[in-house]
Structures are given as structure tokens and as C-alpha cells.
Scaffold this motif. Sequence first.
Motif, PDB file in Angstrom:
ATOM      1  N   TYR A   1       0.856  -1.195   0.000  1.00 43.18           N
ATOM      2  CA  TYR A   1       0.000   0.000   0.000  1.00 43.18           C
ATOM      3  C   TYR A   1       0.880   1.228   0.000  1.00 43.18           C
ATOM      4  O   TYR A   1       1.886   1.280   0.695  1.00 43.18           O
ATOM      5  CB  TYR A   1      -0.902   0.002   1.244  1.00 43.18           C
ATOM      6  N   GLU A   2       0.470   2.236  -0.739  1.00 41.83           N
ATOM      7  CA  GLU A   2       1.185   3.507  -0.700  1.00 41.83           C
ATOM      8  C   GLU A   2       0.456   4.436   0.258  1.00 41.83           C
ATOM      9  O   GLU A   2      -0.762   4.337   0.426  1.00 41.83           O
ATOM     10  CB  GLU A   2       1.221   4.142  -2.100  1.00 41.83           C
ATOM     11  N   ALA A   3       1.220   5.370   0.847  1.00 39.33           N
ATOM     12  CA  ALA A   3       0.589   6.355   1.715  1.00 39.33           C
ATOM     13  C   ALA A   3      -0.475   7.085   0.916  1.00 39.33           C
ATOM     14  O   ALA A   3      -0.259   7.475  -0.230  1.00 39.33           O
ATOM     15  CB  ALA A   3       1.622   7.325   2.251  1.00 39.33           C
ATOM     16  N   SER A   4      -1.644   7.264   1.526  1.00 44.58           N
ATOM     17  CA  SER A   4      -2.781   7.861   0.815  1.00 44.58           C
ATOM     18  C   SER A   4      -2.485   9.304   0.426  1.00 44.58           C
ATOM     19  O   SER A   4      -1.893  10.066   1.200  1.00 44.58           O
ATOM     20  CB  SER A   4      -4.026   7.801   1.690  1.00 44.58           C
ATOM     21  N   GLU A   5      -2.906   9.660  -0.792  1.00 39.91           N
ATOM     22  CA  GLU A   5      -2.767  11.041  -1.253  1.00 39.91           C
ATOM     23  C   GLU A   5      -4.014  11.839  -0.908  1.00 39.91           C
ATOM     24  O   GLU A   5      -4.094  13.032  -1.202  1.00 39.91           O
ATOM     25  CB  GLU A   5      -2.511  11.055  -2.766  1.00 39.91           C
ATOM     26  N   ARG A   6      -5.003  11.194  -0.267  1.00 38.00           N
ATOM     27  CA  ARG A   6      -6.278  11.886  -0.015  1.00 38.00           C
ATOM     28  C   ARG A   6      -6.145  12.970   1.054  1.00 38.00           C
ATOM     29  O   ARG A   6      -6.545  14.094   0.818  1.00 38.00           O
ATOM     30  CB  ARG A   6      -7.355  10.866   0.338  1.00 38.00           C
TER      31      ARG A   6
ATOM     32  N   GLU B   1      -4.306   3.740   3.917  1.00 38.23           N
ATOM     33  CA  GLU B   1      -5.654   3.165   3.932  1.00 38.23           C
ATOM     34  C   GLU B   1      -5.549   1.693   3.537  1.00 38.23           C
ATOM     35  O   GLU B   1      -5.018   1.369   2.471  1.00 38.23           O
ATOM     36  CB  GLU B   1      -6.559   3.916   2.951  1.00 38.23           C
ATOM     37  N   ILE B   2      -6.015   0.813   4.416  1.00 37.31           N
ATOM     38  CA  ILE B   2      -5.928  -0.624   4.148  1.00 37.31           C
ATOM     39  C   ILE B   2      -7.303  -1.250   4.349  1.00 37.31           C
ATOM     40  O   ILE B   2      -8.144  -0.702   5.066  1.00 37.31           O
ATOM     41  CB  ILE B   2      -4.880  -1.320   5.061  1.00 37.31           C
TER      42      ILE B   2
END
Lengths: 195, 237
Positions: A117-122, A144-145
Motif C-alpha cells: 500500500y502507498e501512503a494515501s494522497e487523499r 488506507e488498508i
Amino acid sequence: VTPDAPPTPTVARRPVLTIAVASALVVVAWLVAFVTPTELDRSAPFVTTMSIGEPATGRNISATIDSVRLARAVHTDRWSADADTLWVVVDLAAEAVRDDVQAVFGGTTLRIGDRTYEASERPASLARGGLSAGIPANGVLAFEIPASAADAGIAQLDLSIEEDVRLDSVLRLDIDLTALDVEDDVELAPTEWGR
Amino acid sequence: VAEPQDENRADAPLPRDAAPSATRVGRFDRLRKVGDRVPTRWFAAIGTGIFLAATAGFGGLADASADPIPQIEPNEKHTNSQLRLSVERAVIFDEFPETGVTAGPGERVLAVVVEVENVWTETLPTTPGDSVSDAIRLDALPNDAPDGVARYDDGTTSPRLQPGIPVTVVVAWAVPAETYAGAGEVELRIFDETAWTGQLVTAGTTWGDARLAATVVVPLRDADTDTDTDTDPGVDE
């Protein structure tokens, strides 16, 4: 070669010797093939293991993890998410070391099992933001997982300057997700510089 | 072993190395006589005949009929090795800047609501040339990639799809106004892609080689002529 020469004892022992030498060569060849680095090994990153609260430094990245939290929902002052997912919130300070001309915090991944998972850009966070040499940026990374992913237990947090980590430094923290309490709603801290 | 042309001459001498053993000569002679009866000159004709018969058995040299492309229903999930997606509905707007798409002169913005889940193991971008942007095309404008992708819930443009998390996104195109004038539905094409792992001078895994896998027809509402306010997909900011 003189065909009339009588066979010597060495000739009689030759097949045994040949088989022994050939077998030894096969074993040695297998060993060489076994220990030869693969292409992946030749470009493997240089890993620095982190622990919470301890500064860790690589080629052009230095970071200190303050805490790791698990939450059902996260929010900032102008954004929120409360879908049926889990969030791994990492509070940290990060800075560049050698130069900050192209020091974008591009490598922020969390590996759980075979998924990355990549760190969320949201939400606004340190992910994909610029880092400065010598001026630490204090902030968060939010991952987010799926809600079921935390059951897997161990997660591996990798931090690097480039998304492409071949032959570059990676700061790594192993996180036991099952040891974390799941909080209901976590406020993501805004990024602060030079604190 | 003697050359084949030797036996064609009646007075051909026996091969010198075969001479000492009469039994060996006899055995080879019999073998050669059996071999001579094999009609080698017909092999090409027989082979061609078998090939033609097999071809005829599989339907002759006419083009094989391609597998029909399945048509799925709105909201029905289509799964490939990269994505699980379903198309819900379509709305056409005069302006819809929240998707990052600007309608030029004579254009309108067609927005398609899609639920998509990344079923691969790594995060997928939705920028042009990636995942959902490659997976959906309009049947009326098959060569136009989407001009914008945005999350339905918080309006994040070109969102990155995390593995295993279903997300509702709005996929938008700027289309000529006349293309969907008065249309009540939109036909979309759904494509499957194959993963390629780089070697030697390239590295990492990329998705490409899009192949048509399904079609879907979803209802289309015109947000600017329809007074029903429910049609607004309402990307919240």
C-alpha cells in the motif's frame, strides 16, 4: 600415443577418478549458481532498520518515527474519511540529508503479506511532499488498508526518497498491527517544519 | 553404411566393411528392400492431404469466429487480474470541473460512475494510460481515453487505487455535444490488461496490451435539461 604400450595401473583407475572429479565439478557449479546474486540482488536497496523514537539515517533521508496508530476513521480540519476501511497513521519527522534539490518524499509504502500500500494522497500529509536538508518536517503518513488486512499481523513500513529504491537507502520499520489498539477517529496532524 | 544410390545398381559391390560378415549383409539387404517399398515420393502429397483434412475438420481456411464479447449489466462486476469494476450510470453536463475535465466550445462533459477495486498486489494510479483510464472506453468514441478520473466521495482527482479497497470513481470525457444529444443510454467497452515485468534495461511491472473483454450499456441522464436533481453525481469537495 603408442598403442603397443601396456596399460598402466593409472589407466585402470581413471574411470573412478573421472566420475569423482565430474561429480565434484557439478557440485561446485551448483554451489556457484546457488550463491550468484540475482539481478534483483544486484540492485537491492540498502536497508536501515528503524525503531520507534530512534533517528535512522540513509543516503539522503533521515527519519524518526514518533508513533504508529490504527484507526477506523481519520480526519483533518477540512477532510474526513470513514468508509469501511482501516487507517495506519504514522507520526514522524523526516528530512533530507545530502541535498534537497530533488528530495521528494516519494517512497512511502506499507507492505502487508503480498500486498503493498502507498501512503494515501487523499489527506494532506508528508507523502510525495518535498523534504529539506537539515530542516525536519513533522507530520503524518496515512495508509488506507482493507479492514481485514490488519489481521495479518506484521506490516513493513519502507521510507525512501525515490519511489524507485534500487541501490538507494530504505528506512524500514516492522509494525505488529495486532498489538495496536484500533482507535475510532484520529485527527491527522498538519505538517510543521523545523520543530 | 552404404550410400543409398549403391543399391540401385544391380552390380553394386558390397560395402568393404560389411564384407566379412554374411549375416550382417543379409540383414541390411532385407532392411533396404523393406525401405525401398516405402513410397517416399508420396510423403509430401500424403502430408499435405493430412494437413488439409485436419484443417477441414477444424472448419477449413475461413476465419475462425471470434468469441462473442459478453455484454454485462449495469452494476454487474467484471473481474480481471488487475481490476474488479462495475459501471453504474452516466450523466452528461455542460460543465463538470470537479472531475478535472473542461468542456471546450461545442463540447459537453460525459461522466460515468464506476465502482472499481484494485485486485492486484500494488497500488495502481488512475492517470492516463493506467488502470481504470485504460479499462474503459466509450463505444461511440473508442479512441478517446478518459480526460479525467475523480473519486466520488471526496473529489480527489486521479486517485490512486489501494489494493483490496473498492472505490467509486467518476470517469469523465469531454465529448462533442451532438454525440449524445437526446441519447438515453451510453454503451461502454471494458478492456482487460496484461502485466509485464521489466527485464534487462527496464524494471518494475507495468500493465498494457488492452483487450476488449466486455461491453455494458448504462442509462444516461442529462443533468442540465433534466429537472430531476437526483441525477447530479455530486462529487463533494
